[in-house]
Design an enzyme around this catalytic site. Structure first.
Site, short mmCIF file in Angstrom:
data_model
loop_
_atom_site.label_atom_id
_atom_site.label_comp_id
_atom_site.label_asym_id
_atom_site.label_seq_id
_atom_site.Cartn_x
_atom_site.Cartn_y
_atom_site.Cartn_z
N ARG A 108 3.02 11.02 3.27
CA ARG A 108 1.92 10.44 2.49
C ARG A 108 1.00 9.63 3.38
NH1 ARG A 108 3.50 7.33 -2.76
NH2 ARG A 108 1.25 7.18 -2.62
N ARG A 154 -0.87 5.86 -6.73
CA ARG A 154 -1.52 4.83 -7.54
C ARG A 154 -2.98 4.61 -7.15
NH1 ARG A 154 1.82 1.31 -9.48
NH2 ARG A 154 0.16 -0.22 -9.51
N CYS A 205 6.12 0.82 -9.08
CA CYS A 205 6.52 1.72 -8.00
C CYS A 205 7.65 1.08 -7.23
CB CYS A 205 5.33 2.13 -7.13
SG CYS A 205 5.01 1.13 -5.72
N LYS A 229 -5.49 5.72 6.41
CA LYS A 229 -5.32 6.23 5.04
C LYS A 229 -6.00 5.31 4.03
CE LYS A 229 -1.26 5.23 2.89
NZ LYS A 229 -1.40 4.50 1.62
N ASN A 230 -5.74 4.00 4.16
CA ASN A 230 -6.22 3.08 3.12
C ASN A 230 -7.71 2.77 3.22
OD1 ASN A 230 -3.71 3.11 2.05
ND2 ASN A 230 -3.09 1.09 2.81
N ARG A 279 3.25 -3.93 -9.41
CA ARG A 279 1.88 -3.59 -9.04
C ARG A 279 0.94 -3.37 -10.23
NH1 ARG A 279 2.00 0.59 -4.13
NH2 ARG A 279 -0.02 -0.35 -3.73
N PRO A 280 0.70 -4.41 -11.02
CA PRO A 280 -0.22 -4.26 -12.15
C PRO A 280 -1.65 -4.08 -11.66
CG PRO A 280 0.34 -6.57 -11.85
CD PRO A 280 1.18 -5.80 -10.86
N ASP A 322 2.49 -4.17 4.98
CA ASP A 322 2.76 -2.77 5.37
C ASP A 322 3.42 -2.66 6.74
OD1 ASP A 322 1.68 -1.97 2.99
OD2 ASP A 322 -0.25 -1.33 3.81
N1 EPU Z 1 -1.94 -7.64 -8.15
C1 EPU Z 1 -1.97 -8.13 -9.42
N2 EPU Z 1 -2.92 -7.64 -10.28
C2 EPU Z 1 -3.84 -6.72 -9.91
C3 EPU Z 1 -3.81 -6.23 -8.59
C4 EPU Z 1 -2.84 -6.70 -7.71
O1 EPU Z 1 -1.16 -8.96 -9.80
O2 EPU Z 1 -4.67 -6.33 -10.74
C5 EPU Z 1 -0.93 -8.13 -7.20
C6 EPU Z 1 0.05 -7.04 -6.75
O3 EPU Z 1 1.09 -6.84 -7.67
C7 EPU Z 1 0.51 -7.57 -5.42
C8 EPU Z 1 -0.73 -8.27 -4.88
O4 EPU Z 1 -1.57 -8.50 -6.01
O5 EPU Z 1 1.53 -8.51 -5.61
C9 EPU Z 1 -1.50 -7.51 -3.84
O6 EPU Z 1 -1.70 -6.15 -4.27
P1 EPU Z 1 -2.99 -5.32 -3.91
O7 EPU Z 1 -3.76 -5.05 -5.16
O8 EPU Z 1 -3.72 -5.94 -2.77
O9 EPU Z 1 -2.35 -3.95 -3.42
P2 EPU Z 1 -3.00 -2.53 -3.59
O10 EPU Z 1 -4.46 -2.67 -3.53
O11 EPU Z 1 -2.38 -1.83 -4.73
C10 EPU Z 1 -3.19 -1.97 -1.05
C11 EPU Z 1 -2.68 -0.88 -0.14
C12 EPU Z 1 -1.19 -1.06 0.04
C13 EPU Z 1 -0.93 -2.43 0.67
C14 EPU Z 1 -1.54 -3.52 -0.23
C15 EPU Z 1 -1.43 -4.91 0.35
C16 EPU Z 1 -4.22 0.93 -0.56
C17 EPU Z 1 -4.45 2.27 -1.15
N3 EPU Z 1 -2.99 0.41 -0.73
O12 EPU Z 1 -2.49 -1.81 -2.28
O13 EPU Z 1 -0.76 -0.06 0.95
O14 EPU Z 1 0.45 -2.65 0.81
O15 EPU Z 1 -2.93 -3.24 -0.47
O16 EPU Z 1 -2.02 -4.98 1.58
O17 EPU Z 1 -5.11 0.35 0.03
C18 EPU Z 1 0.76 1.47 1.92
O18 EPU Z 1 -0.19 1.96 2.55
O19 EPU Z 1 1.96 1.76 2.16
C19 EPU Z 1 0.49 0.52 0.84
C20 EPU Z 1 1.38 0.24 -0.09
#
Ligand code: EPU
Length: 415
Positions: free
Chosen positions: A396, A92, A116, A22-23, A121-122, A304
């Site tokens: 999802r 998101r 969420c 998915k990701n 998750r900013p 995850d």
């Molecule tokens: N963060 C910030 N600022 C930002 C972006 C992230 O502070 O601008 C923080 C987040 O709050 C978190 C950390 O950085 O504490 C890591 O977040 P990341 O941005 O890596 O998460 P994401 O990209 O939103 C993806 C996956 C998630 C997975 C995470 C971590 C996708 C679509 N989603 O989310 O997948 O948990 O990376 O590996 O790729 C899932 O599939 O169930 C899922 C939640």
């Protein structure tokens, strides 16, 4: 409302095939916004989140055709630049359109995702990166407004490792003027897959899979075809299914090199993981050992998989300390596991699991995607019947999970 009902206590045996990730599929489908003409993507999983991203691409003016696991996207007609609240609030990852829209149209209007279930998750690091590339960003009425006459390559440092942040900036930088360097970039296999797909479109990206990614901007990209990599989290989830039912499962179509941290922890727990020519064989044991786990960005143990691994630890002999360092609220499955008899104490970012008491079936509620997977696994291991409500979360991110587990001999069905 649909429920999944599980009669626990049956040993899982047989072969199961893993779906596309998915990701990886989400950003790769979005990357087609950077091209004109038909892109063809194979091994795309049939999931609710994939339907959502396809709706968003259509909303933006792209044409999308689906035949089984093949999805074709033609963004020649891209003529809108808004990702509306209704789509972003259901997923998101919709914010991934920001980078390609800025690169191709110089403009994007995307609803700011709220918090969420698993954390705030900013997306501040995505936005800061776009600003460094020369975009003007403002927030109006709950929407991020981004504009750029042209994007100029630069050096971007991520304060925190962010997966979709790295992907978004990579997609913006491919059409920028000159080179961009992303430092402290995410190293996840899904980031590498996106870089490979973009390079096949004609992008010049090096270093994906390391903390430093360099993107040299090009004039235009051309459409391509690409096969989505296997889902490492689905693979890990089946590994736990074998572990908690003392089963013997062969997982085909997976990529063991993406699973090193997970395999390591299984081996420490006493679960046998054998690499075979076409996949992984998992042999459960009556004597699961307690193991400590800390979630980290790749190549560390994935957040995850934290909830699913916790279920294995509920059955282990002894005490396991599980630390969650990525998301601040990712122990929401704990209170439901406690209803099934698990002995877990949470203090801040740490959960202490006292294993060995066994689990008993109970009515429980799914709260997010991976928490739902944990509850299904707990239900398979438990004595008696478990009824999981709010199972729409599972659709999802897992393709036909109850059917795949039923084929392995699990007693579960949807009502
Ligand atoms: N963060 C910030 N600022 C930002 C972006 C992230 O502070 O601008 C923080 C987040 O709050 C978190 C950390 O950085 O504490 C890591 O977040 P990341 O941005 O890596 O998460 P994401 O990209 O939103 C993806 C996956 C998630 C997975 C995470 C971590 C996708 C679509 N989603 O989310 O997948 O948990 O990376 O590996 O790729 C899932 O599939 O169930 C899922 C939640």
């Amino acid at each position: 409302m649909e429920k999944i009902v599980i009669e626990g206590g049956y040993c899982l045996e047989g072969t199961v095939a893993v779906s596309g990730a998915k990701n990886a599929a989400l950003p790769i489908l979005v990357s087609s916004l950077l091209t004109e003409g038909w892109n063809t993507f194979d091994n795309v999983p049939d999931l609710k989140d994939i339907t959502t991203i396809k709706s968003l691409l259509i909303e933006l003016g792209a044409r999308v055709e689906t035949s089984g696991n093949v999805v074709k996207v033609d963004a020649s007609g891209l003529n809108r630049y808004e990702a509306p609240y209704d789509l972003v609030r259901t997923m998101r990852a919709s914010v991934l359109v920001l980078g390609p829209l800025l690169a191709r149209l110089g403009r994007a209007r995307v609803s700011l995702p709220g918090g969420c279930a698993i954390g705030a998750r900013p997306i501040n690091l995505h936005l800061k990166g776009f600003e460094q590339l020369g975009a003007l960003i403002s927030l109006e009425h709950g929407y991020i407004e981004a504009q750029a006459r042209s994007l100029k390559g630069t050096e971007i440092y991520f304060d925190v490792v962010t997966v979709t942040g790295t992907e978004n900036l990579m997609m913006a930088a491919v059409l920028a003027e000159g080179p961009t360097t992303l430092r402290n970039a995410a190293r996840e296999p899904e980031v590498v897959a996106l870089a490979e797909a973009l390079n096949r479109m004609g992008a010049q990206i090096t270093g994906a899979g390391t903390p430093v990614i360099t993107i040299t901007g090009v004039e235009a990209l051309k459409p391509t075809s690409f096969t989505i990599i296997p889902d490492r989290i689905e693979t890990g989830t089946f590994m736990v299914a074998a572990g908690v039912t003392c089963g013997n499962i062969k997982i085909v179509g997976c990529e063991p090199s993406h699973l090193r941290a997970i395999i390591h922890k299984f081996q420490q727990a006493g679960v046998t993981v054998q690499q075979e020519a076409d996949g992984l064989r998992i042999l459960g044991t009556e004597k699961i050992c307690s193991v400590d786990v800390k979630t980290l960005p790749y190549p560390g143990f994935p957040t995850d998989m934290q909830g699913q691994f916790m279920v294995l630890m509920c059955l282990a002999n002894g005490l396991s300390v599980i630390s969650e360092t990525i998301f601040e609220n990712r122990f929401i499955h704990v209170s439901e596991l406690q209803r099934m008899g698990a002995d877990i104490t949470v203090s801040g970012t740490t959960a202490v699991v006292r294993g060995g008491r066994g689990l008993t079936g109970a009515p429980v509620m799914a709260t997010d995607l991976r928490a739902s997977a944990s509850l299904i696994l707990a239900g398979l291991a438990a004595r008696g019947t478990t009824e999981i409500s709010r199972v729409y979360h599972i659709d999802r991110g897992y393709e036909c999970i109850e059917k795949k587990l039923a084929q392995l001999g699990g007693h579960l069905w949807r009502t």
